[in-house]
Design a protein around this motif. Structure first.
Motif, mmCIF file in Angstrom:
data_model
loop_
_atom_site.group_PDB
_atom_site.id
_atom_site.type_symbol
_atom_site.label_atom_id
_atom_site.label_comp_id
_atom_site.label_asym_id
_atom_site.label_seq_id
_atom_site.Cartn_x
_atom_site.Cartn_y
_atom_site.Cartn_z
ATOM 1 N N GLU A 237 6.446 -2.264 -3.402
ATOM 2 C CA GLU A 237 7.739 -2.845 -3.761
ATOM 3 C C GLU A 237 8.212 -2.369 -5.129
ATOM 4 O OE1 GLU A 237 9.605 -4.143 -1.827
ATOM 5 O OE2 GLU A 237 8.567 -5.341 -0.338
ATOM 6 N N GLY A 238 7.268 -2.235 -6.064
ATOM 7 C CA GLY A 238 7.666 -1.934 -7.437
ATOM 8 C C GLY A 238 7.995 -0.488 -7.713
ATOM 9 N N THR A 239 7.208 0.439 -7.143
ATOM 10 C CA THR A 239 7.383 1.850 -7.521
ATOM 11 C C THR A 239 7.341 2.838 -6.367
ATOM 12 O OG1 THR A 239 4.988 2.130 -7.912
ATOM 13 C CG2 THR A 239 6.335 1.423 -9.792
ATOM 14 N N LEU A 240 6.760 2.482 -5.219
ATOM 15 C CA LEU A 240 6.488 3.481 -4.191
ATOM 16 C C LEU A 240 7.623 3.661 -3.189
ATOM 17 C CD1 LEU A 240 2.748 2.596 -3.398
ATOM 18 C CD2 LEU A 240 3.634 4.268 -5.039
ATOM 19 N N ARG A 241 8.305 2.616 -2.845
ATOM 20 C CA ARG A 241 9.326 2.693 -1.799
ATOM 21 C C ARG A 241 10.688 3.035 -2.392
ATOM 22 N NH1 ARG A 241 12.022 -2.978 -0.167
ATOM 23 N NH2 ARG A 241 13.638 -1.459 0.223
ATOM 24 N N ARG A 242 11.615 3.427 -1.487
ATOM 25 C CA ARG A 242 13.013 3.546 -1.904
ATOM 26 C C ARG A 242 13.534 2.149 -2.220
ATOM 27 N NH1 ARG A 242 16.485 5.605 2.445
ATOM 28 N NH2 ARG A 242 17.950 6.349 0.885
ATOM 29 N N PRO A 243 14.185 1.959 -3.355
ATOM 30 C CA PRO A 243 14.646 0.615 -3.706
ATOM 31 C C PRO A 243 15.817 0.173 -2.832
ATOM 32 C CG PRO A 243 15.405 2.206 -5.333
ATOM 33 C CD PRO A 243 14.479 2.948 -4.411
ATOM 34 N N ALA A 244 16.052 -1.131 -2.845
ATOM 35 C CA ALA A 244 17.093 -1.722 -2.012
ATOM 36 C C ALA A 244 18.412 -1.838 -2.777
ATOM 37 C CB ALA A 244 16.657 -3.100 -1.529
ATOM 38 N N SER B 84 -1.905 14.034 3.983
ATOM 39 C CA SER B 84 -1.288 14.909 2.975
ATOM 40 C C SER B 84 -0.113 15.678 3.564
ATOM 41 C CB SER B 84 -2.326 15.879 2.409
ATOM 42 O OG SER B 84 -3.310 15.193 1.661
ATOM 43 N N ASP B 85 -0.262 16.140 4.796
ATOM 44 C CA ASP B 85 0.849 16.823 5.469
ATOM 45 C C ASP B 85 2.055 15.887 5.606
ATOM 46 O OD1 ASP B 85 -0.679 19.152 5.882
ATOM 47 O OD2 ASP B 85 -1.468 18.386 7.781
ATOM 48 N N ILE B 86 1.776 14.646 6.014
ATOM 49 C CA ILE B 86 2.859 13.685 6.225
ATOM 50 C C ILE B 86 3.548 13.363 4.903
ATOM 51 C CG2 ILE B 86 3.394 11.347 7.010
ATOM 52 C CD1 ILE B 86 0.987 11.600 8.932
ATOM 53 N N ALA B 87 2.748 13.167 3.834
ATOM 54 C CA ALA B 87 3.325 12.851 2.530
ATOM 55 C C ALA B 87 4.156 14.012 1.995
ATOM 56 C CB ALA B 87 2.217 12.498 1.542
ATOM 57 N N GLY C 126 8.065 13.829 1.137
ATOM 58 C CA GLY C 126 8.574 14.133 -0.190
ATOM 59 C C GLY C 126 9.631 15.220 -0.184
ATOM 60 N N ALA C 127 9.569 16.116 0.795
ATOM 61 C CA ALA C 127 10.567 17.181 0.927
ATOM 62 C C ALA C 127 11.769 16.743 1.765
ATOM 63 C CB ALA C 127 9.920 18.419 1.555
ATOM 64 N N ARG D 157 -4.197 5.968 -8.571
ATOM 65 C CA ARG D 157 -4.538 7.372 -8.380
ATOM 66 C C ARG D 157 -3.743 7.995 -7.230
ATOM 67 N NH1 ARG D 157 -9.462 6.599 -7.609
ATOM 68 N NH2 ARG D 157 -10.082 6.797 -9.802
ATOM 69 N N ALA D 158 -3.495 7.221 -6.202
ATOM 70 C CA ALA D 158 -2.805 7.755 -5.024
ATOM 71 C C ALA D 158 -1.294 7.588 -5.092
ATOM 72 C CB ALA D 158 -3.332 7.065 -3.767
ATOM 73 N N SER D 159 -0.783 7.057 -6.188
ATOM 74 C CA SER D 159 0.619 6.628 -6.202
ATOM 75 C C SER D 159 1.605 7.779 -6.019
ATOM 76 C CB SER D 159 0.938 5.871 -7.490
ATOM 77 O OG SER D 159 0.762 6.708 -8.625
ATOM 78 N N ARG D 160 1.325 8.956 -6.580
ATOM 79 C CA ARG D 160 2.314 10.030 -6.481
ATOM 80 C C ARG D 160 2.519 10.498 -5.041
ATOM 81 N NH1 ARG D 160 2.948 15.482 -10.224
ATOM 82 N NH2 ARG D 160 4.742 16.333 -9.083
ATOM 83 N N PRO D 161 1.459 10.882 -4.297
ATOM 84 C CA PRO D 161 1.712 11.302 -2.910
ATOM 85 C C PRO D 161 2.195 10.162 -2.027
ATOM 86 C CG PRO D 161 -0.655 11.250 -3.367
ATOM 87 C CD PRO D 161 0.043 11.086 -4.676
ATOM 88 N N VAL D 162 1.748 8.937 -2.301
ATOM 89 C CA VAL D 162 2.230 7.811 -1.501
ATOM 90 C C VAL D 162 3.711 7.581 -1.778
ATOM 91 C CG1 VAL D 162 1.982 5.336 -1.056
ATOM 92 C CG2 VAL D 162 -0.050 6.743 -1.359
ATOM 93 N N ARG D 163 4.131 7.750 -3.025
ATOM 94 C CA ARG D 163 5.555 7.622 -3.355
ATOM 95 C C ARG D 163 6.363 8.693 -2.639
ATOM 96 N NH1 ARG D 163 5.333 8.546 -8.479
ATOM 97 N NH2 ARG D 163 4.790 6.411 -9.023
ATOM 98 N N ASP D 164 5.829 9.906 -2.560
ATOM 99 C CA ASP D 164 6.518 10.964 -1.805
ATOM 100 C C ASP D 164 6.740 10.532 -0.363
ATOM 101 O OD1 ASP D 164 6.613 12.638 -3.994
ATOM 102 O OD2 ASP D 164 4.871 13.824 -3.404
ATOM 103 N N LEU D 165 5.694 9.984 0.255
ATOM 104 C CA LEU D 165 5.792 9.571 1.645
ATOM 105 C C LEU D 165 6.829 8.469 1.822
ATOM 106 C CD1 LEU D 165 4.972 9.322 4.590
ATOM 107 C CD2 LEU D 165 2.997 7.972 3.866
ATOM 108 N N PHE D 166 6.738 7.411 1.024
ATOM 109 C CA PHE D 166 7.611 6.260 1.251
ATOM 110 C C PHE D 166 9.008 6.456 0.682
ATOM 111 C CE2 PHE D 166 3.513 4.597 2.317
ATOM 112 C CZ PHE D 166 3.809 3.849 3.450
#
Length: 551
Positions: free
Chosen positions: A343-350, A145-148, A152-153, A194-203
């Motif tokens: 690839e679809g929603t979590l990472r920064r797109p290419a 959670s700290d890393i995510a 995200g910040a 369920r985990a997509s929002r914090p995982v999206r912040d991280l990636f």
């Protein structure tokens, strides 16, 4: 209390030991043939990061008579080959970072014989010490959670390899999603959402992507001080320790072990069920040698991986951290869903500009190869049969992805107008059809203005980045010849040196094709922080697919 993953790992190690005892003891069934020291070459498909075991394996050959001949592929690609049973001809054994994906894939384990853990390394975060200090992570425990939250910040940027082929990337992704789902159990398909929002912040903090684990350390070292910042990387502990010791870093990495758990690579050397009796004999001799206490200490000292034999304790270089092992999902579909979500929603797109030579020398089969390669990237034929010109091993990660921005820039004696395609997050089919149609309409004529075309590519990227800066950006250059009109190399170098830092750090990936000037293309890759890909010895479609791991 032992975790379910820990129990499974313990059970596998015990089973492997029993299998070895059985193979050594039973000689009447042909499992062991010939004298114990009979020379043998064991052909092993291995993860590319295991190339550092070469000195150990050279000594093994002298001691046992067993020479290991490696073929290399990413651990996920190895798993795909075992699951499908394809592209394993010529191999006796496989040596991925992990076989967890195989244990949850129906039928896969039936293609394997004896399996033996040789060493291990957890996947963790290495972060520049100054950044770790700013975050307070050099003195206190750190959770996922700290890393995510820090990602995200935008308090740090990081590099990671491609989860389609790299086990270290899947492990980072799985570790984050499992911990951030907050269930305290193996990840399920519902947990991915369920985990997509914090995982999206991280990636969203990923600023550099590399195809495989074997390339990640070098790429990180090359990108020090560039914009956008690459402050750290998710990789095997062994690779991070080696990077700290390499002398290639401006400042050392602080190793961050998330307190709520990590995924560890256990490097099982697994005999294929199809292996010959001679290969089985060689396998037994080799693993006996590799698991001997003295050799386990050598592997630990030379590769910075942890020992697999309980009698050999990790040395002081690993510290005294207690590593909590996260459980692996019970089905392969969970991992597939997680990689698709990444690839679809979590990472920064290419964002990629493809600079494509359509000079007169490309007429005929060369242009047809280029058009077929574009079809590979649009997914033409996937799920139906092989795409012409794609070659073996082209997986689903090769296709253009949702949210991706792709620009096609043909050139001959001068650059043609660039055409940009934005793939929507849903129903990308119509846009992929337009890309295929664009490729089908390419025609070859004129001279070869390579450097003018690259200048135009950077001009296009400047406008795109001003409107939408939050993307992982690259340029792919395909040419079959030498620059013979327009700017020369010196003029391009001067132009490139005057670019703003963010554009100057955009890598160019030249593709060596037909009669292209290999020396100049390697020079161009070195100047821009990219690397060359060789389409002179394998299909162009497969090369384009390999580049996808960097985008």
């Amino acid at each position: 209390m032992r975790s379910s993953r820990g129990s499974r790992a313990w059970w596998r190690a015990g089973l492997a030991a029993l299998l070895l005892v059985g193979v050594c003891a039973v000689r009447g069934d042909g499992a062991v043939e010939g004298p114990a020291g009979e020379p043998w070459t064991l052909r092993v498909l291995a993860g590319d990061e295991l190339a550092d075991l070469a000195p150990v394996l050279d000594r093994a050959a002298a001691a046992t008579g067993v020479t290991v001949r490696f073929g290399h592929a990413g651990s996920r690609e190895i798993a795909r080959r075992v699951v499908t049973g394809r592209d394993l001809d010529g191999y006796d054994a496989v040596w991925p970072a992990s076989d967890d994906y195989l244990t949850v894939s129906p039928g896969a384990m039936g293609r394997l014989g004896a399996r033996t853990q040789i060493t291990s390394s957890p996947v963790i975060l290495g972060l520049r010490t100054s950044v770790a200090r700013q975050l307070g992570w050099d003195t206190r425990p750190v959770s996922w959670s700290d890393i995510a939250a820090a990602g995200g910040a935008h308090r740090f940027g990081f590099a990671m390899s491609d989860p389609h082929d790299s086990h270290s990337a899947v492990s980072a992704l799985l570790g984050a999603a499992t911990a951030l789902a907050g269930e305290g159990a193996a990840l399920r398909r519902d947990d991915v959402v369920r985990a997509s929002r914090p995982v999206r912040d991280l990636f969203g903090a990923q600023t550099l992507r590399v195809a495989g684990s074997g390339e990640l350390s070098d790429a990180f070292a090359r990108h020090q001080g560039q914009v956008p910042a690459v402050d750290g990387l998710f990789d095997y502990e062994s690779e991070l320790l080696a990077l700290n010791a390499s002398g290639a870093l401006r400042e050392p990495l602080t190793l961050v072990y998330p307190t709520d758990g990590v995924v560890t690579a256990h490097y099982p050397l697994s005999l294929l069920a199809s292996a010959s009796p001679g290969a089985r004999n060689a396998y037994v001799r080799l693993v006996r040698y590799l698991r001997s206490p003295a050799v386990q200490r050598e592997i630990m000292a030379e590769t910075r991986r942890r020992p697999a034999v309980p009698a050999v304790r990790p040395d002081a270089g690993f510290g005294d951290r207690r590593i909590f092992e996260l459980p692996f999902p019970s089905t392969a579909a969970v991992i597939d869903d997680l990689v698709d979500a990444y690839e679809g929603t979590l990472r920064r797109p290419a964002r990629t500009v493809y600079v494509l030579d359509t000079s007169g020398s490309m007429a005929g089969p060369r242009l047809a190869d280029l058009q077929a390669a574009l079809n590979v990237l649009t997914g033409a034929g996937q799920g139906v049969g092989p795409v012409p010109g794609s070659g073996p091993g082209v997986g689903p990660g090769a296709r253009f992805r949702e949210r991706e921005q792709t620009t096609l820039l043909p050139f001959g004696a001068q650059p043609s107008p660039a055409t940009t395609f934005d793939l929507p997050p849903e129903n990308p089919g119509p846009v992929l059809d337009r890309i295929r149609a664009f490729g089908a309409g390419l025609a070859a004529a004129g001279g070869t203005a390579i450097y003018d075309a690259l200048v135009e590519a950077y001009r296009v990227l400047a406008g795109q980045a001003a409107a939408d800066p939050d993307r992982i950006t690259s340029i792919v250059l395909l040419t079959d010849g030498e620059n013979n009109t327009g700017r020369d190399r010196a003029a391009f170098v001067a132009f490139h040196g005057g670019l703003p830092a963010g554009l100057r750090s955009v890598p160019v990936f030249p593709v060596l094709f037909a009669d292209s000037d290999a020396a100049r293309m390697r020079d161009l890759a070195a100047l821009t922080g990219g690397r060359t890909f060789d389409a002179r010895t394998e299909p162009l479609g497969a090369v384009f697919a390999a580049i996808r791991g960097h985008q």
